[in-house]
Write a protein that holds these residues in place. Structure first.
Motif, PDB file in Angstrom:
ATOM      1  N   PHE A   7       0.517  -1.339   0.306  1.00  0.00           N
ATOM      2  CA  PHE A   7      -0.365   0.172   0.072  1.00  0.00           C
ATOM      3  C   PHE A   7       0.700   1.139  -0.308  1.00  0.00           C
ATOM      4  CE2 PHE A   7      -2.762  -3.103   1.824  1.00  0.00           C
ATOM      5  CZ  PHE A   7      -3.833  -2.838   0.941  1.00  0.00           C
ATOM      6  N   VAL A   8       0.768   2.410  -0.584  1.00  0.00           N
ATOM      7  CA  VAL A   8       0.834   3.799  -0.256  1.00  0.00           C
ATOM      8  C   VAL A   8       0.299   4.677   0.233  1.00  0.00           C
ATOM      9  CG1 VAL A   8       2.169   5.812  -2.412  1.00  0.00           C
ATOM     10  CG2 VAL A   8       1.794   3.222  -3.492  1.00  0.00           C
ATOM     11  N   PHE A   9       0.928   5.402   0.995  1.00  0.00           N
ATOM     12  CA  PHE A   9       0.136   5.819   2.151  1.00  0.00           C
ATOM     13  C   PHE A   9       0.150   7.486   1.874  1.00  0.00           C
ATOM     14  CE2 PHE A   9       0.221   1.558   4.049  1.00  0.00           C
ATOM     15  CZ  PHE A   9      -1.305   2.121   4.804  1.00  0.00           C
ATOM     16  N   ALA A  14      -3.830   5.262   2.515  1.00  0.00           N
ATOM     17  CA  ALA A  14      -3.537   4.791   1.368  1.00  0.00           C
ATOM     18  C   ALA A  14      -4.398   5.190   0.180  1.00  0.00           C
ATOM     19  CB  ALA A  14      -4.208   3.254   1.552  1.00  0.00           C
ATOM     20  N   VAL A  15      -3.583   5.076  -0.914  1.00  0.00           N
ATOM     21  CA  VAL A  15      -4.042   6.194  -1.930  1.00  0.00           C
ATOM     22  C   VAL A  15      -3.890   5.399  -3.150  1.00  0.00           C
ATOM     23  CG1 VAL A  15      -3.793   8.551  -0.970  1.00  0.00           C
ATOM     24  CG2 VAL A  15      -2.075   7.037  -2.189  1.00  0.00           C
ATOM     25  N   GLY A  16      -2.972   4.344  -2.899  1.00  0.00           N
ATOM     26  CA  GLY A  16      -2.602   2.662  -4.581  1.00  0.00           C
ATOM     27  C   GLY A  16      -1.866   2.197  -3.983  1.00  0.00           C
ATOM     28  N   ALA A  30      -5.663   4.989  -6.356  1.00  0.00           N
ATOM     29  CA  ALA A  30      -7.017   4.769  -6.080  1.00  0.00           C
ATOM     30  C   ALA A  30      -7.314   5.889  -6.534  1.00  0.00           C
ATOM     31  CB  ALA A  30      -7.208   3.944  -4.691  1.00  0.00           C
ATOM     32  N   SER A  31      -7.154   6.731  -6.497  1.00  0.00           N
ATOM     33  CA  SER A  31      -8.030   8.395  -7.542  1.00  0.00           C
ATOM     34  C   SER A  31      -8.326   8.543  -8.808  1.00  0.00           C
ATOM     35  CB  SER A  31      -7.123   9.149  -6.016  1.00  0.00           C
ATOM     36  OG  SER A  31      -7.543  10.537  -6.558  1.00  0.00           O
ATOM     37  N   GLY A  32      -8.870   9.137  -9.258  1.00  0.00           N
ATOM     38  CA  GLY A  32      -8.582   9.646 -10.047  1.00  0.00           C
ATOM     39  C   GLY A  32      -7.361  10.981 -10.366  1.00  0.00           C
TER      40      GLY A  32
END
Length: 66
Positions: A7-9, A14-16, A30-32
């Motif tokens: 996980f990238v925090f 966690a954003v990706g 995890a987001s546009g």
């Protein structure tokens, strides 16, 4: 080929994911807001977190809604 996922925090959220296959570590956001970094290759998890955080902050986003 086996893969490893970390996980990238950013700001403890966690954003990706950083997917490792062999020597390659690719980012999956995890987001546009992270579309520009989708598929980017990083040396390690620390580098990914630093660059993703910088990218979000440059857009005025901090990893949490509100």
């Amino acid at each position: 080929m086996p893969s490893n996922v970390d996980f990238v925090f950013v700001d403890q959220i966690a954003v990706g994911l950083l997917v490792t296959e062999g020597e390659c570590k690719r980012f999956c956001g995890a987001s546009g807001a992270l579309a520009a970094l989708e598929g980017a290759v990083f040396a390690d998890l620390e580098e990914a977190e630093r660059i993703v955080a910088r990218h979000l902050r440059s857009r005025g986003e901090h990893g949490c809604a509100g």
